[in-house]
Design an enzyme around this catalytic site. Structure first.
Site, PDB file in Angstrom:
ATOM      1  N   GLU A 154       0.854  -1.172   0.000  1.00 49.32           N
ATOM      2  CA  GLU A 154       0.000   0.000   0.000  1.00 49.32           C
ATOM      3  C   GLU A 154       0.898   1.233   0.000  1.00 49.32           C
ATOM      4  OE1 GLU A 154      -2.629  -0.218   3.308  1.00 49.32           O
ATOM      5  OE2 GLU A 154      -3.265  -2.271   2.823  1.00 49.32           O
ATOM      6  N   ASP A 193      -4.330   9.301  10.386  1.00 47.42           N
ATOM      7  CA  ASP A 193      -2.933   8.921  10.517  1.00 47.42           C
ATOM      8  C   ASP A 193      -2.339   9.465  11.808  1.00 47.42           C
ATOM      9  OD1 ASP A 193      -2.549   7.550   7.965  1.00 47.42           O
ATOM     10  OD2 ASP A 193      -2.951   9.513   7.091  1.00 47.42           O
TER      11      ASP A 193
END
Length: 266
Positions: free
Chosen positions: A49, A60
């Site tokens: 990914e 994140d």
């Protein structure tokens, strides 16, 4: 069938699970990103990914946020990332997918972005901020190009909404192990196995777990219920060490780490 469909068909026939490392495109630069992808696949990663740096990260944690900032500070652009991935894709035996904000896709043009991935031999996209209400259009666009549209289900997603997300997803379901942001953790929620078991009973799609996975112990526990495991922050943190340890040492460090997880997985 997409490349990801083919991958999981093969893995299931061999009774194996997928390890899917995450790397940030352009950290520390696109040349190194290409090298680390090749190293990870050579070590046995089933898929890679690739995060498209974004100035407003969705979920994140600090490690990946910092990597995005470093890449953006070096003026890494989407066109350069896609060109790099297009050059790497034919050289590796594992599918490559982009982890990308829907805002970037929308700004670039939804069909244009899908065409770019298709033309470069990429397998699909993970879109963490795509509302399920807006997903049917993108799902149809991806299906016409044999691209996988991977969407996220979290511990706080209501079951009826989880089923709607699964219905417009393809390739696999990205199950978020914890409520919150990405990052390495020493412990994972005890109810995680139960929730993933329920989800696997609701959809024919493979279910892969991400967020917080960093240790062989996590891998051994979750491999019993998941079709694949996603490791991000622990890989990105090691890549950040290029500035201190040098590129070749960092490539070896990242490769050795992924090999240790693979040994626990299969």
């Amino acid at each position: 069938m997409s490349a990801i469909d083919d991958l999981f068909t093969k893995l299931r026939a061999e009774n194996r699970k997928a390890l899917m490392p995450f790397v940030t495109a352009g950290d520390p630069d696109l040349e190194f990103t290409a090298e680390v992808i090749q190293e990870l696949v050579a070590r046995g990663a089933a898929m890679c990914e690739v995060g498209i740096p974004y100035s407003d990260p969705i979920a994140d944690g600090p490690v990946i946020q910092a990597s995005y900032t470093r890449a953006l500070d070096k003026k890494v652009k989407l066109a350069g990332i896609l060109n790099m991935l297009g050059a790497v894709a034919p050289q590796v035996s594992a599918p490559l997918v982009t982890m990308v904000s829907y805002a970037i896709i929308y700004r670039h043009g939804v069909e244009a972005y899908a065409d770019e991935l298709n033309e470069r031999g990429l397998a699909g996209m993970i879109v963490p901020d795509l509302p399920v209400e807006e997903s049917p259009q993108l799902a149809e666009i991806c299906a016409k190009r044999d691209l996988s549209l991977v969407q996220l289900i979290t511990p706080t997603t209501p079951q009826d909404r989880a089923l709607r997300i699964a219905a417009t997803s393809s390739g696999f379901i990205y199950y978020v192990s914890v409520a919150g942001i990405t990052g390495e953790r020493t412990q994972l929620p005890p109810e995680l196995v139960e929730r993933v078991t329920w989800l696997r009973e609701q959809t024919p799609l493979p279910v892969c777990i991400g967020f917080g996975i960093s240790q062989p112990e996590h891998v051994r526990m979750l491999s019993q219920v998941a079709d694949g495991l996603i490791v991000g922050s622990a890989v990105v943190r090691r890549i950040a060490e290029t500035t201190e340890n040098g590129r070749q040492a960092t490539l070896k460090s990242v490769g050795d780490y992924v090999s240790s997880l693979l040994a626990a997985l299969n």
